[in-house]
Design an enzyme around this catalytic site. Structure first.
Site, PDB file in Angstrom:
ATOM      1  N   GLU A 120       0.826  -1.215   0.000  1.00 39.14           N
ATOM      2  CA  GLU A 120       0.000   0.000   0.000  1.00 39.14           C
ATOM      3  C   GLU A 120       0.858   1.262   0.000  1.00 39.14           C
ATOM      4  O   GLU A 120       0.708   2.147   0.842  1.00 39.14           O
ATOM      5  CB  GLU A 120      -0.966   0.006   1.192  1.00 39.14           C
ATOM      6  CG  GLU A 120      -2.071  -1.017   1.112  1.00 39.14           C
ATOM      7  CD  GLU A 120      -3.126  -0.655   0.081  1.00 39.14           C
ATOM      8  OE1 GLU A 120      -3.239   0.538  -0.253  1.00 39.14           O
ATOM      9  OE2 GLU A 120      -3.798  -1.577  -0.403  1.00 39.14           O
ATOM     10  N   ASP A 121       1.776   1.355  -0.954  1.00 39.07           N
ATOM     11  CA  ASP A 121       2.562   2.575  -1.176  1.00 39.07           C
ATOM     12  C   ASP A 121       3.550   2.893  -0.062  1.00 39.07           C
ATOM     13  O   ASP A 121       4.020   4.019   0.020  1.00 39.07           O
ATOM     14  CB  ASP A 121       1.646   3.793  -1.359  1.00 39.07           C
ATOM     15  CG  ASP A 121       0.974   3.770  -2.707  1.00 39.07           C
ATOM     16  OD1 ASP A 121       1.479   3.055  -3.580  1.00 39.07           O
ATOM     17  OD2 ASP A 121      -0.036   4.465  -2.885  1.00 39.07           O
ATOM     18  N   ALA A 122       3.821   1.945   0.824  1.00 38.38           N
ATOM     19  CA  ALA A 122       4.792   2.250   1.872  1.00 38.38           C
ATOM     20  C   ALA A 122       6.201   2.295   1.286  1.00 38.38           C
ATOM     21  O   ALA A 122       6.479   1.677   0.262  1.00 38.38           O
ATOM     22  CB  ALA A 122       4.716   1.192   2.966  1.00 38.38           C
TER      23      ALA A 122
ATOM     24  N   GLY B  42       3.906   8.354  -0.414  1.00 36.34           N
ATOM     25  CA  GLY B  42       3.955   7.143   0.383  1.00 36.34           C
ATOM     26  C   GLY B  42       4.377   7.470   1.797  1.00 36.34           C
ATOM     27  O   GLY B  42       4.797   8.580   2.097  1.00 36.34           O
TER      28      GLY B  42
ATOM     29  N   ARG C  12      -1.483   3.646 -11.751  1.00 39.86           N
ATOM     30  CA  ARG C  12      -1.492   5.111 -11.785  1.00 39.86           C
ATOM     31  C   ARG C  12      -0.885   5.662 -13.072  1.00 39.86           C
ATOM     32  O   ARG C  12      -1.040   6.833 -13.380  1.00 39.86           O
ATOM     33  CB  ARG C  12      -0.747   5.653 -10.586  1.00 39.86           C
ATOM     34  CG  ARG C  12      -1.367   5.208  -9.271  1.00 39.86           C
ATOM     35  CD  ARG C  12      -0.888   6.086  -8.142  1.00 39.86           C
ATOM     36  NE  ARG C  12      -0.213   5.315  -7.112  1.00 39.86           N
ATOM     37  CZ  ARG C  12      -0.813   4.667  -6.133  1.00 39.86           C
ATOM     38  NH1 ARG C  12      -2.117   4.710  -6.059  1.00 39.86           N
ATOM     39  NH2 ARG C  12      -0.140   4.007  -5.232  1.00 39.86           N
TER      40      ARG C  12
END
Lengths: 388, 601
Positions: free
Chosen positions: B218-220, B370, B402
């Site tokens: 999740e974009d970490a 992030g 994206r």
């Protein structure tokens, strides 16, 4: 099937619903042994009991969550039929809301007209469609001239449109004569000359007659604004904008068993409450299907049952289902609390605190799940104070 | 047919030929007779002319075309370069004009010189003028979906940087200053035009697009601890503390001082230790949570008229400003001044060094934000064949959905820029072509697609896949985990409802809301639900006779009902205080909410 088997299966009446027993009877092979049948029936009974909802299960909340979560992914757009004006369909969340609110006038009334097999040919379908579409005299008229002095109307008809409707000018004049009283109607080629019979009471009478004539229905079923024959598999179906279930079902060519509308109230009026319940299911299912979502039908069945429970279609609104809750606090905690509290206090209403919301409100255990069972103590002998 | 003329939506009069009038109007604006901020629009359908001269309309400059010819000539450009004329002169001469949204309706704007036909009325100065200032800073923006550019420019506005050179003497509060900010090595023309090199934000880092166990979900982002130790993305946060000496009726005033020990609500001597004689913290003092920064006393509340003659009554209240839970800092700047009302005002700026940590927010310039998911020692970070260790690991799952191609291009461009020691040009529509960058990368001894062989950080095994690495300008955003961290077990409650307070500042609880409540019910966890909602439970005694709440006077040991009087039987029920409040409010409405009790079993 052997008679002994049938009798054995009948013995399960009371343990299983009748519909299920009949289904088993129809599907059990004849050459089955008694032992196997016993095992099968045991399995059926245990599976049936397992799939029953447990006591104290919060089916209402689970239903609302099961519909609400996928609901967040629905589109808010309406779908347009390419090329056909006025033919757009409300889909997605707005349609779901419309159904559950049980709106009396829906935003896009639609019918799906199925035809009897003998009419299922391209030309016949076109003809039927044309006969269904509501056409008014107005649409066939090129010009209406008024002569105030003579009190006459000269109606110039558009021949090509009339031909398309398979009608003659004389048919139109006959209709005018039948629908509006006290008129002399003459047909001269494409023109119809209408004069007032006797003396008119007022001069403007002729204007009123003109408006009346314009609105006379030449052809078709009242309320059907647009027709669109569509080929679905091998079969032709006529989609219509605007609905009039009762009159469409009376048409000779129409297959009354399959023809439906998306207006749930109309189905309730014409076909009764059970049909309306099924209509709620079908309409919600249509939306869910179109959005590519997956909601178990049992949830929708519960909602449909709530909406149709007492013979009338009620919406999930403060006027409908929620307005009929027994608890004042439950109603007040939904919408318009002041109104509900005032009404309740005027008649001295009593809240038994039997349901969920009101118990959350006063911080008591809710009668669900682990809050449902209570301890019952069986007291042996007499208590000391003599009471039981 | 006449055309109606409206000035700022007010009817002015009529003219015979609307189109000609609008043309004339424009011509006189180009000649300089009218102000360039005035716009005119001829509405053909309604036969109306709208002239606008109000404030607040966005205008944009365009080159004027006359009969398909550009009015701007070579000589103008030369004069501009020599500094003989300025932009304003171009506007005055009618070579450039400003259009607003309304007048654009009458204009046909060509994007490039090649497109011009006699029908065109204007020419875009540069295709890159299409974007606003912040959006123009995104390199290779023309490779992106427009929504990503908007997100990207929104993110950039939140970045930490060197916002002003005179920051030590400025009074800005609640702001952060990035240590060692850098100028991007892949940049746009606008970057230079607005002199962003004087106010840099963010730093150029080595970015690898790969996953690191599960810590990039999740974009970490995964950050190299050694990079942080070397000072990467360190920032200073300035926390404001201020108070003023309020004036009350009766000539009473607050006083900023070290409170006397006899004032009401005196804390401990320890908590006042940082204050100097004037009651204000001394510069460079290290304040921790609970420490008083500005000492203050206030006059007593609720002073009745009798008390004025009473000398002993009315001791002053303590009203010092202290650091609340989780706050700390070094006193950086102390300012004593007056505010608009003439009250004495004290502002203290506390400074605190913020090392990036778990939960801090970072972003590239392409809307790829992030949050730090893990800080890894360099020893455990993956490394390339040439021994390069990335500063940040970025999740590959953020790219396909994206479609931020510019993000990838900047990495290639950044690699070229870093290895060649030059700036790579990335202006929208005018950036260096991808093919050229790839060839340059190849000539530098790298693979032309930007990938490299990588080795696992802990096992040292060579990875099967090649990893895409490059240099990229990354920004630290102002959302720091330390400023958001908050928890509560017990704490303050609201006076009216006795429910826990809301918000971090008031040490509030996290609300278990209506939908969360529904999940408890759906699980059938009735008793757990009751326990979760008993933060405001109270015992209420109910009068057996009338069913209204009765009064229990424990001091006199008697129970009575306000309706039925003495000698009644009461029963206790445990309900939420909010419900008791509801009963009270109903009573105030003239409704008698009587409660009939019965045994539960």
């Amino acid at each position: 099937m052997r008679k002994a088997h049938e009798e054995f299966i009948d013995g399960y009446e009371g343990k299983l619903p009748l519909k299920m027993i009949n289904e088993v009877k129809a599907n059990i092979p004849d050459d089955i042994t008694k032992e196997t049948l016993e095992k099968i029936m045991e399995q059926i009974v245990s599976r049936y009991n397992e799939s029953k909802v447990h006591a104290g299960e919060a089916i209402g909340i689970i239903t609302s969550q099961s519909i609400g979560e996928p609901g967040t992914q629905m589109t808010l757009d309406t779908f347009h039929f390419a090329g056909v004006s006025e033919m757009n369909v409300t889909v997605g969340l707005p349609r779901i809301i419309e159904i559950f609110d049980a709106r009396k006038t829906i935003s896009t009334p639609l019918m799906e007209v199925f035809l009897k097999p003998q009419y299922n040919k391209p030309e016949a379908v076109k003809k039927v469609a044309l006969h269904l579409k509501e056409t008014k005299i107005e649409e066939t008229v090129a010009e209406i001239a008024i002569n105030i002095l003579d009190q006459t109307l000269t109606i110039q008809l558009k021949k090509n449109i009339l031909e398309g409707l398979e009608m003659k000018p004389s048919d139109v004049s006959a209709l005018i004569k039948a629908k509006v009283k006290k008129l002399n109607v003459k047909t001269e080629g494409d023109t119809i000359i209408v004069t007032y019979e006797g003396k008119p009471e007022e001069v403007k009478e002729i204007y009123l007659i003109k408006e009346k004539i314009k609105n006379i229905r030449l052809r078709g079923v009242k309320g059907i604004r647009q027709v669109l024959p569509v080929k679905r598999g091998e079969e032709y179906v006529i989609l219509t904008a605007g609905t009039n279930l009762k009159d469409v079902l009376e048409q000779e060519e129409v297959d009354a068993k399959r023809t439906t509308t998306n207006d749930i109230y109309e189905i309730r009026e014409v076909l009764g409450i059970e049909a309306a319940r099924q209509a709620v299911l079908n309409e919600v299912d249509k939306v869910i299907e179109a959005q590519g979502l997956n909601i178990n039908v049992r949830h929708i069945m519960l909602v449909a049952d709530m909406m149709c429970g007492n013979g009338e279609v009620k919406g999930i609104t403060r006027y409908g289902v929620i307005g009929e809750k027994a608890s004042v606090l439950a109603r007040a905690s939904f919408e318009t609390p002041i109104k509900h509290i005032i009404d309740a206090s005027l008649i001295g209403e009593r809240d038994e605190l039997n349901s969920v919301i009101e118990n959350v409100l006063i911080n008591q255990t809710v009668p669900l799940g682990t809050g449902l069972p209570g301890l019952v103590v069986k007291v042996k002998g007499e208590a000391k104070d003599g009471k039981e | 047919m006449v055309t109606e003329i409206y000035l700022n939506n007010k009817f002015l009069g009529v003219v015979d030929n609307g189109k000609a009038f609008a043309e004339d109007f424009r011509e006189s604006r180009r000649k300089g007779t009218l102000d360039p901020s005035v716009n005119v629009c001829y509405d053909k359908d309604n036969e109306e002319i709208h002239i606008e001269s109000t404030e607040g309309r966005a205008q944009r400059p365009l080159l004027v075309l006359k009969d398909g010819k550009i009015l701007l000539e070579e000589k103008h450009l030369k004069q501009l370069e020599e500094g003989k004329i300025s932009w304003k002169d171009l506007v005055k001469q009618g070579i450039v004009e400003f259009l607003d949204a309304l007048e654009e309706e009458n204009a046909l704007v060509a994007y490039s010189e090649k497109e011009i036909t006699p029908k065109h009325t204007h020419l875009e100065i540069s295709p890159s003028a299409l974007c606003g200032i912040v959006t123009s800073l995104v390199p290779f923006a023309n490779f992106n979906q427009p929504p990503r550019l908007i997100i990207g420019s929104k993110n950039q506005k939140q970045s930490l940087g060197f916002y002003a050179g005179n920051y030590p003497i400025r009074l800005d509060m609640d702001i952060s200053l990035l240590h060692y900010p850098q100028v991007p090595i892949v940049r746009t023309k606008v970057h230079d035009l607005i002199h962003l090199e004087q106010h840099p934000a963010g730093q150029n880092v080595v970015l690898a697009i790969m996953s690191y166990d599960g810590y990039t979900i999740e974009d970490a982002l995964v950050i190299n601890r050694s990079s942080l130790d070397r000072g990467l993305y360190r920032s200073t946060y300035f926390r404001p503390v201020e108070t003023e000496e309020l004036r009350y009726s009766g000539g009473l005033v607050d006083e900023i001082c070290i409170p006397d020990k006899d004032v009401k609500g005196y804390r401990t001597e320890h908590e006042y230790r940082l204050l100097e004689e004037d009651g204000i913290i001394f510069p460079e003092a290290k304040a921790a949570e609970g420490d008083v920064v500005i000492g203050k006393t206030s006059p007593p509340r609720f002073l009745s008229s009798l008390d004025e003659y009473n000398l002993s009554a009315g001791s002053r209240r303590e009203s010092a400003t202290s650091l609340s839970h989780g706050e700390q800092g070094v006193a950086d700047l102390v300012i004593v001044t007056e505010n608009e009302e003439g009250n004495r005002l004290v502002r203290v700026r506390l400074r605190e060094e913020m090392v990036p940590e778990l939960g801090d927010k970072f972003t590239s310039r392409h809307g790829q934000k992030g949050v730090v998911g893990l800080v890894v020692p360099q020893a455990d970070m993956p490394f390339s064949a040439s021994g390069v260790v990335p500063d940040i690991i970025f999740s590959p799952h953020g790219i396909p959905s994206r479609m931020t191609i510019s993000h990838l291009l900047e990495m290639i461009g950044g690699k070229v820029a870093a290895m060649n020691g030059r700036i790579v040009e990335g202006t929208i529509f005018e950036g260096e072509p991808e093919e050229k960058l790839r060839q340059e990368l190849l000539s530098l001894g790298f693979r032309e697609d930007g990938t490299e062989e990588f080795y696992h950080g802990r096992t040292g095994k060579k990875m099967e896949a090649r990893i895409f690495v490059g240099h990229m300008h990354f920004l630290r955003l102002k959302y720091l985990a330390a400023n958001k961290l908050h928890s509560r077990a017990r704490g303050p409650v609201q006076l009216l409802t006795r429910q826990p307070t809301e918000g971090k500042a008031k040490e509030g609880g996290l609300r278990l809301g209506e939908m969360e409540k529904d999940t408890f019910i759906a699980h059938g966890a009735a008793l757990l639900l009751k326990e979760r909602f008993d933060s405001d439970k109270t015992l209420v005694c109910i009068c057996e006779r009338c069913g209204l709440p009765a009064v229990e006077d424990r001091y006199k040991n008697r129970k009575y009902c306000p309706v039925c009087g003495e000698g009644i039987e009461v029963n206790y029920i445990e309900v939420s205080y909010a419900f008791k409040l509801l009963l009270d409010e109903l009573k105030s409405l003239g409704i008698s909410p009587s409660i009939k009790l019965k045994s539960k079993y």
